[in-house]
Design a protein around this motif. Structure first.
Motif, PDB file in Angstrom:
ATOM      1  N   ASP A  97      18.327 -69.892  53.083  1.00 17.94           N
ATOM      2  CA  ASP A  97      17.850 -68.724  52.360  1.00 17.94           C
ATOM      3  C   ASP A  97      18.952 -67.664  52.305  1.00 17.94           C
ATOM      4  O   ASP A  97      19.655 -67.428  53.292  1.00 17.94           O
ATOM      5  N   THR A  98      19.079 -67.027  51.145  1.00 19.53           N
ATOM      6  CA  THR A  98      20.120 -66.009  50.951  1.00 19.53           C
ATOM      7  C   THR A  98      19.641 -64.684  51.518  1.00 19.53           C
ATOM      8  O   THR A  98      18.637 -64.129  51.063  1.00 19.53           O
ATOM      9  N   VAL A  99      20.351 -64.174  52.507  1.00 21.57           N
ATOM     10  CA  VAL A  99      19.999 -62.924  53.186  1.00 21.57           C
ATOM     11  C   VAL A  99      21.225 -62.018  53.176  1.00 21.57           C
ATOM     12  O   VAL A  99      22.341 -62.480  53.457  1.00 21.57           O
ATOM     13  N   PRO A 100      21.080 -60.721  52.851  1.00 21.67           N
ATOM     14  CA  PRO A 100      22.234 -59.805  52.915  1.00 21.67           C
ATOM     15  C   PRO A 100      22.808 -59.737  54.328  1.00 21.67           C
ATOM     16  O   PRO A 100      22.108 -59.932  55.327  1.00 21.67           O
ATOM     17  N   TYR A 101      24.106 -59.434  54.400  1.00 16.42           N
ATOM     18  CA  TYR A 101      24.771 -59.404  55.704  1.00 16.42           C
ATOM     19  C   TYR A 101      24.218 -58.304  56.594  1.00 16.42           C
ATOM     20  O   TYR A 101      24.278 -58.409  57.825  1.00 16.42           O
ATOM     21  N   ALA A 102      23.675 -57.231  56.004  1.00 13.43           N
ATOM     22  CA  ALA A 102      23.104 -56.153  56.818  1.00 13.43           C
ATOM     23  C   ALA A 102      21.849 -56.586  57.556  1.00 13.43           C
ATOM     24  O   ALA A 102      21.446 -55.946  58.533  1.00 13.43           O
ATOM     25  N   LEU A 103      21.215 -57.679  57.104  1.00  9.25           N
ATOM     26  CA  LEU A 103      19.985 -58.156  57.733  1.00  9.25           C
ATOM     27  C   LEU A 103      20.226 -59.308  58.702  1.00  9.25           C
ATOM     28  O   LEU A 103      19.276 -59.807  59.299  1.00  9.25           O
ATOM     29  N   GLY A 104      21.461 -59.733  58.838  1.00  6.86           N
ATOM     30  CA  GLY A 104      21.751 -60.798  59.784  1.00  6.86           C
ATOM     31  C   GLY A 104      22.320 -62.027  59.094  1.00  6.86           C
ATOM     32  O   GLY A 104      22.687 -62.010  57.919  1.00  6.86           O
ATOM     33  N   THR A 105      22.386 -63.120  59.846  1.00  4.59           N
ATOM     34  CA  THR A 105      22.930 -64.376  59.332  1.00  4.59           C
ATOM     35  C   THR A 105      21.890 -65.108  58.482  1.00  4.59           C
ATOM     36  O   THR A 105      20.686 -64.875  58.598  1.00  4.59           O
ATOM     37  N   ARG A 106      22.389 -66.011  57.655  1.00  6.20           N
ATOM     38  CA  ARG A 106      21.500 -66.786  56.798  1.00  6.20           C
ATOM     39  C   ARG A 106      20.814 -67.894  57.604  1.00  6.20           C
ATOM     40  O   ARG A 106      21.473 -68.661  58.300  1.00  6.20           O
ATOM     41  N   PRO A 107      19.498 -68.002  57.512  1.00  6.93           N
ATOM     42  CA  PRO A 107      18.807 -69.076  58.234  1.00  6.93           C
ATOM     43  C   PRO A 107      18.989 -70.416  57.525  1.00  6.93           C
ATOM     44  O   PRO A 107      18.930 -70.501  56.298  1.00  6.93           O
ATOM     45  N   ARG A 127      15.629 -58.025  60.648  1.00  7.66           N
ATOM     46  CA  ARG A 127      15.757 -56.741  61.343  1.00  7.66           C
ATOM     47  C   ARG A 127      17.030 -56.060  60.868  1.00  7.66           C
ATOM     48  O   ARG A 127      18.062 -56.698  60.701  1.00  7.66           O
ATOM     49  N   SER A 128      16.926 -54.749  60.629  1.00  3.47           N
ATOM     50  CA  SER A 128      18.083 -53.990  60.174  1.00  3.47           C
ATOM     51  C   SER A 128      18.054 -52.606  60.799  1.00  3.47           C
ATOM     52  O   SER A 128      16.998 -51.969  60.892  1.00  3.47           O
ATOM     53  N   ASP A 129      19.228 -52.142  61.221  1.00  2.00           N
ATOM     54  CA  ASP A 129      19.381 -50.779  61.719  1.00  2.00           C
ATOM     55  C   ASP A 129      19.832 -49.820  60.618  1.00  2.00           C
ATOM     56  O   ASP A 129      19.971 -48.618  60.882  1.00  2.00           O
ATOM     57  N   LEU A 130      20.062 -50.345  59.424  1.00  4.05           N
ATOM     58  CA  LEU A 130      20.478 -49.535  58.284  1.00  4.05           C
ATOM     59  C   LEU A 130      19.329 -49.434  57.295  1.00  4.05           C
ATOM     60  O   LEU A 130      18.671 -50.432  56.990  1.00  4.05           O
ATOM     61  N   ARG A 131      19.110 -48.244  56.792  1.00  3.46           N
ATOM     62  CA  ARG A 131      18.059 -48.060  55.801  1.00  3.46           C
ATOM     63  C   ARG A 131      18.576 -48.477  54.419  1.00  3.46           C
ATOM     64  O   ARG A 131      19.768 -48.489  54.149  1.00  3.46           O
ATOM     65  N   GLY A 132      17.653 -48.832  53.549  1.00  3.95           N
ATOM     66  CA  GLY A 132      18.049 -49.232  52.207  1.00  3.95           C
ATOM     67  C   GLY A 132      17.047 -50.207  51.623  1.00  3.95           C
ATOM     68  O   GLY A 132      16.023 -50.559  52.238  1.00  3.95           O
ATOM     69  N   LYS A 133      17.351 -50.641  50.420  1.00  5.77           N
ATOM     70  CA  LYS A 133      16.528 -51.603  49.686  1.00  5.77           C
ATOM     71  C   LYS A 133      17.334 -52.882  49.526  1.00  5.77           C
ATOM     72  O   LYS A 133      18.388 -52.889  48.907  1.00  5.77           O
TER      73      LYS A 133
END
Length: 246
Positions: A97-107, A127-133
């Motif tokens: 699954d494609t996940v942004p780098y701010a949310l962690g590694t790709r599963p 999980r993310s420590d940065l706010r955003g969309k």
């Protein structure tokens, strides 16, 4: 041609190279058995690529994030429902699954296969420590053959939005200012003088600002204007009093 070569894995490329070398060596040395082995090594990866490319797998993907909106530092759970809607069972599947780098590694997941009409449920945390969309997806599937010689990549078009809001911090309770109320602060004893500056403000930090000084001046003007001036006796009232006295 490039797409066909990119579909071969390291094992498939090794089979092709070994088959070509064995065939050439057999022809040069006149060894028919070695030529047969080389042809077999060449045909096997090509046959696997042809079989994987002609397989008409129909897969459906549904993704859900619970909850879709979290505060920074909190976790959410992603569920991916993968279903085989074709009439044929699938082979080995590699899901990512494609996940942004701010949310962690790709599963990544390895599925031995999905039977006809069957489904698989995949889940992983976010999980993310940065706010955003953030946009999660699409899901990429790599179809591999039974020998591990060929991998064909396919991807879905579905994407899901994940929102991370700022962390909510409770504000402290408001404390009344002794300089504003004129009360004696606790713990000062008899040393509290309550002295004011030349502008009329006390030593308090919230009373010594220019805005506070203007507010106090406006309040003094309103209070002074609201006070009524004493009435002076008029001349008519004095003559009336003198006539009554006579």
């Amino acid at each position: 041609m490039r797409s066909l070569l990119a579909a071969f894995t390291t094992r498939g490329t090794s089979f092709l190279a070994a088959g070509a070398a064995a065939s050439l060596a057999g022809l040069f040395l006149g060894e028919r058995d070695l030529v047969s082995v080389g042809i077999f090594l060449l045909v096997l990866p090509l046959f696997s690529a042809l079989a994987a490319g002609r397989a008409r797998y129909r897969l459906s993907c549904v993704r859900s994030i619970s909850p879709p909106r979290v505060a920074a530092g909190q976790s959410a759970l992603v569920r991916v429902h993968l279903e085989n809607v074709s009439r044929l069972p699938t082979g080995l599947l590699l899901a990512e699954d494609t996940v942004p780098y701010a949310l962690g590694t790709r599963p990544r997941y390895v599925l031995n296969g999905i039977e006809r009409g069957g489904s698989r449920e995949l889940s992983y945390p976010l999980r993310s420590d940065l706010r955003g969309k953030f946009v999660v997806g699409p899901l990429e599937i790599r179809i591999a053959d039974a020998f591990g010689l060929v991998e064909l990549g396919r991807s879905f078009s579905s994407r899901t939005t994940f929102v991370v809001t700022p962390k909510v911090v409770p504000l402290p309770r408001a404390v009344s200012c002794a300089g504003c109320t004129g009360a004696q602060p606790p713990g000062t004893g008899s040393s509290w003088s309550g002295a004011k500056s030349s502008s009329g403000a006390t030593g308090c930090c919230c009373c010594s600002t220019p805005a506070a000084a203007l507010t106090r001046a406006a309040g003094r003007r309103r209070r002074s204007s609201s006070r009524s001036a004493p009435l002076r006796p008029s001349a008519c009232t004095s003559r009336t009093r003198a006539w009554r006295a006579s």
